[in-house]
Design a protein around this motif. Structure first.
Motif, PDB file in Angstrom:
ATOM      1  N   VAL A 318       5.289  13.940   2.038  1.00  0.00           N
ATOM      2  CA  VAL A 318       5.625  12.559   2.376  1.00  0.00           C
ATOM      3  C   VAL A 318       4.704  11.615   1.612  1.00  0.00           C
ATOM      4  O   VAL A 318       3.469  11.699   1.723  1.00  0.00           O
ATOM      5  N   THR A 319       5.289  10.706   0.837  1.00  0.00           N
ATOM      6  CA  THR A 319       4.514   9.756   0.058  1.00  0.00           C
ATOM      7  C   THR A 319       4.040   8.607   0.933  1.00  0.00           C
ATOM      8  O   THR A 319       4.407   8.484   2.104  1.00  0.00           O
ATOM      9  N   GLY A 320       3.235   7.733   0.356  1.00  0.00           N
ATOM     10  CA  GLY A 320       2.748   6.581   1.086  1.00  0.00           C
ATOM     11  C   GLY A 320       3.837   5.602   1.464  1.00  0.00           C
ATOM     12  O   GLY A 320       3.641   4.744   2.330  1.00  0.00           O
ATOM     13  N   TYR A 321       5.005   5.716   0.817  1.00  0.00           N
ATOM     14  CA  TYR A 321       6.141   4.848   1.133  1.00  0.00           C
ATOM     15  C   TYR A 321       7.096   5.487   2.140  1.00  0.00           C
ATOM     16  O   TYR A 321       8.158   4.953   2.421  1.00  0.00           O
ATOM     17  N   GLY A 322       6.704   6.653   2.648  1.00  0.00           N
ATOM     18  CA  GLY A 322       7.544   7.325   3.630  1.00  0.00           C
ATOM     19  C   GLY A 322       8.662   8.147   3.031  1.00  0.00           C
ATOM     20  O   GLY A 322       9.489   8.694   3.764  1.00  0.00           O
ATOM     21  N   GLU A 323       8.725   8.236   1.708  1.00  0.00           N
ATOM     22  CA  GLU A 323       9.743   9.040   1.061  1.00  0.00           C
ATOM     23  C   GLU A 323       9.251  10.485   0.921  1.00  0.00           C
ATOM     24  O   GLU A 323       8.050  10.754   0.962  1.00  0.00           O
ATOM     25  N   ASN A 339      -0.899   5.909 -10.232  1.00  0.00           N
ATOM     26  CA  ASN A 339      -0.064   5.639 -11.403  1.00  0.00           C
ATOM     27  C   ASN A 339       1.356   6.175 -11.244  1.00  0.00           C
ATOM     28  O   ASN A 339       2.150   6.165 -12.182  1.00  0.00           O
ATOM     29  N   GLY A 340       1.701   6.685 -10.036  1.00  0.00           N
ATOM     30  CA  GLY A 340       3.036   7.178  -9.781  1.00  0.00           C
ATOM     31  C   GLY A 340       3.204   8.661  -9.974  1.00  0.00           C
ATOM     32  O   GLY A 340       4.272   9.211  -9.697  1.00  0.00           O
ATOM     33  N   GLY A 341       2.176   9.351 -10.462  1.00  0.00           N
ATOM     34  CA  GLY A 341       2.256  10.783 -10.662  1.00  0.00           C
ATOM     35  C   GLY A 341       1.825  11.561  -9.432  1.00  0.00           C
ATOM     36  O   GLY A 341       1.420  10.988  -8.403  1.00  0.00           O
ATOM     37  N   PHE A 342       1.903  12.879  -9.504  1.00  0.00           N
ATOM     38  CA  PHE A 342       1.520  13.759  -8.414  1.00  0.00           C
ATOM     39  C   PHE A 342       0.689  14.912  -8.954  1.00  0.00           C
ATOM     40  O   PHE A 342       0.822  15.308 -10.115  1.00  0.00           O
ATOM     41  N   MET A 363      -1.259  13.980   0.409  1.00  0.00           N
ATOM     42  CA  MET A 363       0.003  13.818   1.158  1.00  0.00           C
ATOM     43  C   MET A 363       0.135  14.892   2.231  1.00  0.00           C
ATOM     44  O   MET A 363      -0.393  15.994   2.088  1.00  0.00           O
ATOM     45  N   GLN A 364       0.869  14.560   3.281  1.00  0.00           N
ATOM     46  CA  GLN A 364       1.163  15.510   4.334  1.00  0.00           C
ATOM     47  C   GLN A 364       2.458  16.236   4.033  1.00  0.00           C
ATOM     48  O   GLN A 364       3.376  15.686   3.451  1.00  0.00           O
TER      49      GLN A 364
END
Length: 368
Positions: A318-323, A339-342, A363-364
């Protein structure tokens, strides 16, 4: 970044040109397979790693059918451009069904609620034999072997689930080696598939529950052909493991299947005839068989989502935006970078800024 730390920078769910957690025999380039006419514009459907310098053709095509699982057909080929006739192929997903009533009532064989074809195919070797006969007529089958390694995680995940209505689910994988002559050249080709079988108790001809309905879905057939003596089995396995759903496409297809299943249930005929009972059973099975594309109950959603992730060797975070983003499941931790990467890693001492130069947050894991 410390040389002993097992870290992979991930710019997409396809792990760029890496097959995460795997030993790579040769570098692969990531290619995108498009669905060009299923939605309002062409959108990415899958990514796959193919050898450097090979050319990819094909994509997702939609066809008119009442079998919703076969409406969008992914079929593609990746070919070497060195004149060697080496080629990777992928044949589409197929769904079929059979039931105990159909032996006595063959007129219902292709009128069930799913609209999918009826076939007395109860194991993966028989299915692969059928595909070979249709796709490679006249070839010699040198041999077949089971591939339990490809289904062990899926079967373990299913065995831990409480399945509804006495349902039984099993996965089978099989690989075949075939031989044929092409343009005067002796060729060898390896073809491999995974098939999911679902068997559900249903009403019998006497009104009891002694009958059954079997629904099966193949997860496509992948193959590699090459001149005799040049077949690289490791390469085919690399490519198979690199296949990844695009998360956005997965969501679009989830909405599509939910709509189809709602429409099917709304149109289901009333009454207590054998045909009505068959339609009811087919509709219920259709709801749970397609990679999470159903909306019936939490336990069914959980089972199918977990199975899909096992098949694709991925884990939702789960990202910081809930996606939810799907990343390789071979690592203990995943981080979202500013920067948008993982980043996926199994290092307990990983620090996003110190190791990558970019701040990030752990992330969880997605809960099924």
């Amino acid at each position: 970044m410390g040389p002993l730390r097992k870290i992979r920078l991930v710019l997409s769910v396809a792990c760029a040109s890496l097959i995460c957690g795997q030993s790579i025999a040769q570098p692969l380039q990531t290619k995108t397979i498009l669905d060009v006419n299923g939605f309002e514009r062409p959108i990415p459907a899958f990514t796959v790693g193919i050898p450097q310098g090979w050319d990819l053709t094909g994509g997702v095509k939609w066809r008119q059918t009442t079998c919703s699982s076969s409406a969008n057909q992914a079929e593609w080929q990746a070919s070497a451009n060195d004149g060697s006739d080496r080629q990777i192929v992928f044949f589409p997903v197929e769904t079929w069904y059979w039931g105990s009533m159909l032996d006595q009532m063959p007129q219902f064989a292709n009128s069930g609620g799913t609209g999918c074809p009826a076939a007395r195919v109860f194991d993966a070797p028989s299915y692969l034999q059928m595909v070979i006969t249709a796709r490679r007529p006249g070839v010699r089958i040198i041999g077949m072997r089971p591939r339990p390694d490809a289904t062990a995680q899926m079967q373990q995940a299913i065995s831990s689930q409480q399945l509804p209505g006495g349902m039984q689910v099993r996965f089978e994988a099989v690989e075949a080696l075939i031989a044929y002559n092409m343009n005067g050249k002796e060729m060898r080709e390896s073809l491999m598939t995974i098939v999911q079988f679902m068997r559900t108790p249903t009403v019998d001809m006497n009104g009891g529950m002694g009958g059954y309905i079997m629904s099966a879905t193949s997860f496509g057939v992948i193959g590699l052909k090459a001149p005799n003596g040049q077949l690289d089995f490791n390469l085919m396995e690399q490519v198979r493991r690199s296949l990844q759903f695009d998360p956005g496409y997965e969501r679009r297809m989830a909405a599509y299947y939910a709509k189809v299943n709602r429409s099917r249930r709304a149109a289901r005929p009333s009454g207590v005839s054998a045909q009505a009972q068959l339609n009811k059973t087919y509709s219920e099975i259709s709801d749970i068989q397609h990679k999470g594309y159903m909306d019936r109950s939490a336990i069914e959603d959980s089972m199918q989502a977990r199975t899909t992730d096992m098949i694709l060797e991925q884990q939702g975070y789960v990202t910081g935006y809930g996606e939810v983003v799907k990343l390789p499941n071979a690592y203990d931790r995943a981080y979202e970078l500013q920067n948008g990467g993982f980043v996926v890693t199994d290092s307990p001492s990983f620090d996003p800024y110190l190791d990558t130069g970019v701040d990030g947050t752990e992330m969880q894991r997605e809960e099924y």
